[in-house]
Design an enzyme around this catalytic site. Sequence first.
Site, PDB file in Angstrom:
ATOM      1  N   LYS A 154      35.876  -6.904  48.560  1.00  0.00           N
ATOM      2  CA  LYS A 154      35.085  -7.696  49.496  1.00  0.00           C
ATOM      3  C   LYS A 154      34.382  -8.814  48.717  1.00  0.00           C
ATOM      4  O   LYS A 154      33.473  -8.562  47.928  1.00  0.00           O
ATOM      5  CB  LYS A 154      34.050  -6.815  50.201  1.00  0.00           C
ATOM      6  CG  LYS A 154      33.167  -7.568  51.193  1.00  0.00           C
ATOM      7  CD  LYS A 154      32.173  -6.625  51.834  1.00  0.00           C
ATOM      8  CE  LYS A 154      31.260  -7.346  52.803  1.00  0.00           C
ATOM      9  NZ  LYS A 154      30.264  -6.435  53.422  1.00  0.00           N
ATOM     10  N   GLY A 214      41.111  -9.180  55.972  1.00  0.00           N
ATOM     11  CA  GLY A 214      40.270  -9.590  57.090  1.00  0.00           C
ATOM     12  C   GLY A 214      39.013 -10.283  56.609  1.00  0.00           C
ATOM     13  O   GLY A 214      38.746 -10.376  55.405  1.00  0.00           O
ATOM     14  N   GLY A 241      34.747 -10.677  57.385  1.00  0.00           N
ATOM     15  CA  GLY A 241      33.583 -10.083  58.015  1.00  0.00           C
ATOM     16  C   GLY A 241      32.445 -11.069  58.089  1.00  0.00           C
ATOM     17  O   GLY A 241      32.613 -12.267  57.832  1.00  0.00           O
ATOM     18  N   SER A 242      31.269 -10.569  58.428  1.00  0.00           N
ATOM     19  CA  SER A 242      30.109 -11.433  58.620  1.00  0.00           C
ATOM     20  C   SER A 242      29.632 -12.087  57.329  1.00  0.00           C
ATOM     21  O   SER A 242      29.003 -13.137  57.362  1.00  0.00           O
ATOM     22  CB  SER A 242      28.965 -10.626  59.242  1.00  0.00           C
ATOM     23  OG  SER A 242      28.649  -9.506  58.445  1.00  0.00           O
ATOM     24  N   PHE A 243      29.941 -11.460  56.188  1.00  0.00           N
ATOM     25  CA  PHE A 243      29.436 -12.006  54.938  1.00  0.00           C
ATOM     26  C   PHE A 243      30.526 -12.306  53.916  1.00  0.00           C
ATOM     27  O   PHE A 243      30.231 -12.599  52.765  1.00  0.00           O
ATOM     28  CB  PHE A 243      28.408 -11.053  54.317  1.00  0.00           C
ATOM     29  CG  PHE A 243      27.059 -11.153  54.955  1.00  0.00           C
ATOM     30  CD1 PHE A 243      26.154 -12.116  54.558  1.00  0.00           C
ATOM     31  CD2 PHE A 243      26.707 -10.299  55.989  1.00  0.00           C
ATOM     32  CE1 PHE A 243      24.905 -12.222  55.158  1.00  0.00           C
ATOM     33  CE2 PHE A 243      25.474 -10.389  56.592  1.00  0.00           C
ATOM     34  CZ  PHE A 243      24.562 -11.354  56.186  1.00  0.00           C
ATOM     35  N   GLY A 244      31.793 -12.251  54.300  1.00  0.00           N
ATOM     36  CA  GLY A 244      32.833 -12.573  53.330  1.00  0.00           C
ATOM     37  C   GLY A 244      34.218 -12.150  53.752  1.00  0.00           C
ATOM     38  O   GLY A 244      34.448 -11.768  54.905  1.00  0.00           O
ATOM     39  N   ASP A 271      25.181  -1.970  61.998  1.00  0.00           N
ATOM     40  CA  ASP A 271      26.348  -2.734  62.450  1.00  0.00           C
ATOM     41  C   ASP A 271      27.550  -1.820  62.728  1.00  0.00           C
ATOM     42  O   ASP A 271      28.670  -2.125  62.323  1.00  0.00           O
ATOM     43  CB  ASP A 271      26.711  -3.801  61.417  1.00  0.00           C
ATOM     44  CG  ASP A 271      27.552  -4.927  62.018  1.00  0.00           C
ATOM     45  OD1 ASP A 271      27.564  -5.073  63.257  1.00  0.00           O
ATOM     46  OD2 ASP A 271      28.197  -5.663  61.246  1.00  0.00           O
TER      47      ASP A 271
END
Length: 346
Positions: free
Chosen positions: A42, A21, A23-26, A147
Amino acid sequence: MVSYDDLRLATGNFNQENLLGKGSFGSVYKGNLREGSPIAVKVLDVERTGSWKSFLAECAALRSVRHRNLVKLITSCSSIDFKNMEFLALVYEFMSNGSLEDWIRGKRRHTNGDGLNIVERLNVAIDVACVVNYLHHENGAQVVHCDLKPSNILLDEDMTAKVGDFGLAKLLISRTRDQSSISSTRGVKGSVGYIPPEYGLGEKPSTAGDVYSYGITLLELFTGKTPTDEIFTGGSSLKEWVKMAFPASIEQVLDQDLLPNKGSLCHEGKSISPEAQHDCLIALLGVGLSCTVDSPNGRISMSDALCKLKSSRDMLLKFDLFISIYIKLLYICCIYMNLSGGFLCK
């Protein structure tokens, strides 16, 4: 630390088939280290503003905390990739049952086709509340996640829920005077739909802000509706939708898999009646609404939420346990009376 080459090998050169998946940063990839241990890697998007702050915030937050309901950070990597570009990655334990978001959306189900039942969802809610309460009130340094949402809650092979993605985390109040606080990002912290209203007014991240995000997640868990669902237009919202049905008409907002009129639920050999399920669901939605009051000062604390959730679980399981014991005792009594020539069960 682990090397870039180790991670490239572990993920099949960051093969898209191993992509779990974004996410907001990678992006997050599944991989296997040389010893065979499954991992989640990640990889941060270094071209995005704030990636270094996210990397440092996540390392700092997870270095200062230890809890069974936190996704374990195994190691990190700060290196150069094969293009001679900066490379940042965090290596976590692999969570084989995916995210809570996948279960709520029906992307994941049990092998028999069932989704999460009320007990499983309540256990997830308690797992998350336990670790957030720890971060807020029991850790050496108070940490605000910033978050909380279903996609950041992961489930292991035993369906134990663990909170991950501390890229926005903020270390607030240190218990020691010589340790300064850190902030990881600029502007409003969080994800649309889960951000408390005061953050939009410029208020700093707080434990009450996490409680709000948790409350929205709790309502989503039991209604199956995301706060950004298309049905919420104009002035409507997930919490207002639930509030209008609470408590007399909660069936109108419950996830279809949770409707008590589907009959008794069997959990670990015990039957849980529709009435017990209904009463529990009212209590759970009540906790969610108490967490999402507009005013930060009007919200319950995470420790209060945790206490209420545990009490709800105890009532749900013990109520029917008492009934089960009573029925078994009655059954034994009937057998005894029959054997002794009595007439009670004839």
